[in-house]
Design an enzyme around this catalytic site. Structure first.
Site, PDB file in Angstrom:
ATOM      1  N   HIS A 117       0.803  -1.239   0.000  1.00 32.12           N
ATOM      2  CA  HIS A 117       0.000   0.000   0.000  1.00 32.12           C
ATOM      3  C   HIS A 117       0.829   1.279   0.000  1.00 32.12           C
ATOM      4  CE1 HIS A 117       0.915  -0.064   4.270  1.00 32.12           C
ATOM      5  NE2 HIS A 117       0.586   1.211   4.310  1.00 32.12           N
TER       6      HIS A 117
HETATM    7  C1  UD1 Z   1      -2.266   5.409   6.119  1.00 36.01           C
HETATM    8  C2  UD1 Z   1      -0.931   5.873   6.685  1.00 36.01           C
HETATM    9  C3  UD1 Z   1       0.105   4.764   6.521  1.00 36.01           C
HETATM   10  C4  UD1 Z   1      -0.378   3.454   7.072  1.00 36.01           C
HETATM   11  C5  UD1 Z   1      -1.702   3.109   6.407  1.00 36.01           C
HETATM   12  C6  UD1 Z   1      -2.240   1.777   6.893  1.00 36.01           C
HETATM   13  C7  UD1 Z   1      -0.510   8.288   6.472  1.00 36.01           C
HETATM   14  C8  UD1 Z   1       0.314   9.297   5.790  1.00 36.01           C
HETATM   15  N1  UD1 Z   1      -0.419   7.034   6.000  1.00 36.01           N
HETATM   16  O1  UD1 Z   1      -2.107   5.298   4.722  1.00 36.01           O
HETATM   17  O2  UD1 Z   1       1.272   5.131   7.215  1.00 36.01           O
HETATM   18  O3  UD1 Z   1       0.576   2.452   6.832  1.00 36.01           O
HETATM   19  O4  UD1 Z   1      -2.622   4.165   6.696  1.00 36.01           O
HETATM   20  O5  UD1 Z   1      -3.438   1.435   6.310  1.00 36.01           O
HETATM   21  O6  UD1 Z   1      -1.186   8.618   7.399  1.00 36.01           O
HETATM   22  N2  UD1 Z   1      -9.680   4.487   2.369  1.00 36.01           N
HETATM   23  C9  UD1 Z   1     -10.837   3.776   2.451  1.00 36.01           C
HETATM   24  N3  UD1 Z   1     -11.346   3.493   3.679  1.00 36.01           N
HETATM   25  C10 UD1 Z   1     -10.750   3.907   4.819  1.00 36.01           C
HETATM   26  C11 UD1 Z   1      -9.570   4.664   4.723  1.00 36.01           C
HETATM   27  C12 UD1 Z   1      -9.055   4.921   3.498  1.00 36.01           C
HETATM   28  O7  UD1 Z   1     -11.417   3.386   1.437  1.00 36.01           O
HETATM   29  O8  UD1 Z   1     -11.249   3.610   5.905  1.00 36.01           O
HETATM   30  C13 UD1 Z   1      -9.104   4.752   1.030  1.00 36.01           C
HETATM   31  C14 UD1 Z   1      -9.415   6.113   0.527  1.00 36.01           C
HETATM   32  O9  UD1 Z   1      -9.713   6.021  -0.815  1.00 36.01           O
HETATM   33  C15 UD1 Z   1      -8.115   6.878   0.721  1.00 36.01           C
HETATM   34  C16 UD1 Z   1      -7.060   5.791   0.623  1.00 36.01           C
HETATM   35  O10 UD1 Z   1      -7.694   4.616   1.099  1.00 36.01           O
HETATM   36  O11 UD1 Z   1      -7.926   7.870  -0.227  1.00 36.01           O
HETATM   37  C17 UD1 Z   1      -5.838   6.112   1.451  1.00 36.01           C
HETATM   38  O12 UD1 Z   1      -6.192   6.347   2.818  1.00 36.01           O
HETATM   39  P1  UD1 Z   1      -5.317   7.327   3.750  1.00 36.01           P
HETATM   40  O13 UD1 Z   1      -5.806   7.294   5.134  1.00 36.01           O
HETATM   41  O14 UD1 Z   1      -5.184   8.628   3.096  1.00 36.01           O
HETATM   42  O15 UD1 Z   1      -3.856   6.711   3.722  1.00 36.01           O
HETATM   43  P2  UD1 Z   1      -3.369   5.196   3.749  1.00 36.01           P
HETATM   44  O16 UD1 Z   1      -2.840   4.884   2.416  1.00 36.01           O
HETATM   45  O17 UD1 Z   1      -4.383   4.285   4.336  1.00 36.01           O
END
Ligand code: UD1
Length: 372
Positions: free
Chosen positions: A211
């Site tokens: 990821h």
């Molecule tokens: C975040 C953390 C990362 C961690 C990861 C674990 C930061 C900078 N990064 O990254 O260090 O390893 O979490 O999972 O804080 N989304 C969903 N459902 C959710 C949450 C997110 O569908 O509940 C999708 C959304 O489309 C979003 C994407 O996942 O745009 C990324 O989510 P985000 O929280 O921005 O960062 P992660 O990549 O999860």
């Protein structure tokens, strides 16, 4: 005396669970107030974790959701500030390195509220990683810094942080792992729960997670990685719980066809006890996650890290982890080594013993003179 404890994203939940439990044991001295920023909001990314880990419902859910880094960080800050005005804590405790960590930390220190950082001092020395920026900044503004491995203190001291603020207490994530090992879901249960009809045997598959933006946001890198996963699957089946951002990127790049359906079992993001079971039963783990590098070391399962660096060097020097980057030839070589030799047999690092949260809470009571 109220201590505000912040969680935001999936990797925070297993770190906070044992801290909350220890705080409940000193309820007469400290009242924990749990804030969930809502950075991760899906049931798969949040609710099941709270249930499985026995984390109480948050006292406040800020509901920020997804967005660009700026939007997400800013929204957490805007919504967190009034909580501090209302609750008036003696300190704010944050864990890990996600956007919620730095956002809440910054709000706290600007209000002259001491910040406590759990998992301080880890450095990949790669500033392209959003988490690296979050780590450096959070550590700079923290009053009390708890570390998981000894090298972390050296990193902090190099950055001018006074030794008195640093306290080596071990790894809270491993507290959670040890407390839950017996309850982990079996391989068969997990495959059934997620509707997979395929049969895979214990210790005869690779578990994959991906990821990191550096791996999944760049279509060429992602295609290279997905192709090598396809190749690996010819040697042994691969179980792949897919993070939402990765799911989206694979679909956008049209790469799904590279993963033979019969050999690569794609699952939605799985909950904690399922992931723990999948790790325990895997022959090897392929990952770009930080947490999995540590969890595999604690479990003694070989880990092949699909990154050029790690902020968790003890998993290499003492544990079962190998850093291979994203070059397909190197990845294949490492997988072949593990398959033929059984992989690195590691040690469990110092203080990864299930008692880190207890040491942390004892130190908080002592530092802030809460015992009177
Ligand atoms: C975040 C953390 C990362 C961690 C990861 C674990 C930061 C900078 N990064 O990254 O260090 O390893 O979490 O999972 O804080 N989304 C969903 N459902 C959710 C949450 C997110 O569908 O509940 C999708 C959304 O489309 C979003 C994407 O996942 O745009 C990324 O989510 P985000 O929280 O921005 O960062 P992660 O990549 O999860």
């Amino acid at each position: 005396k109220v201590l505000v404890c912040v969680v935001g994203a999936r990797p925070n939940f297993m770190k906070m669970a044992p801290i909350i439990r220890q705080l409940q044991a000193v309820r007469h001295l400290i009242t924990p107030y749990l804030v969930h920023t809502g950075q991760h909001y899906d049931q798969a990314m949040k609710d099941t974790f709270f249930q499985q880990l026995g984390i109480p419902e948050p006292d406040k859910d800020l509901g920020v959701g997804s967005g660009s880094h700026a939007v997400q960080t800013a929204n957490v800050m805007l919504r967190f500030e009034p909580v501090l005005d209302e609750v008036k804590p003696f300190a704010v405790l944050v864990v890990g390195d996600v956007n919620s960590t730095i956002a809440c930390g910054l709000v706290a220190v600007k209000k002259n509220i001491p910040l406590i950082h759990v998992e301080a001092g880890l450095r990949s020395y790669d500033r392209q990683m959003p988490e690296e920026i979050n780590r450096i900044l959070t550590d700079q503004i923290s009053d009390l810094l708890f570390t998981t491995e000894r090298a972390a203190a050296d990193n902090l001291i190099k950055e001018g942080i006074s030794e008195q603020r640093i306290c080596f207490t071990g790894n809270v994530m491993i507290d959670t792992l040890l407390a839950n090992c017996q309850q982990a879901s079996s391989l068969a249960e997990t495959l059934q729960r997620y509707g997979s009809k395929q049969l895979v045997s214990e210790k005869a598959y690779a578990l994959l997670t991906l990821h990191r933006p550096s791996n999944v946001d760049e279509p060429e890198t992602l295609a290279r990685l997905i192709r090598v996963v396809g190749d690996i699957s010819e040697k042994l089946p691969v179980i792949f719980p897919v993070h939402p951002r990765t799911q989206q990127k694979i679909a956008e790049a049209g790469l799904l066809s590279m993963l033979p359906e019969k050999r690569v079992i794609m699952l939605p993001p799985v909950a904690y006890l399922e992931m723990l079971g999948l790790m325990q039963a895997a022959q090897l783990v392929l990952t770009d996650s930080g947490g999995l590098q540590e969890e595999t070391t604690a479990l003694g399962v070989p880990c092949v890290t699909l990154r050029e660096n790690t902020e968790r060097p003890i998993t290499i020097t003492e544990g079962t982890n190998s850093i291979v980057g994203t070059d397909p030839a190197k990845i294949m070589q490492c997988v072949d080594d593990v398959l033929s030799t059984g992989g690195k047999s590691g040690l469990v690092p110092e203080y990864w013993d299930g008692n880190a949260a207890g040491r942390i809470v004892d130190e908080i009571v002592r530092r802030y003179q809460l015992a009177g």
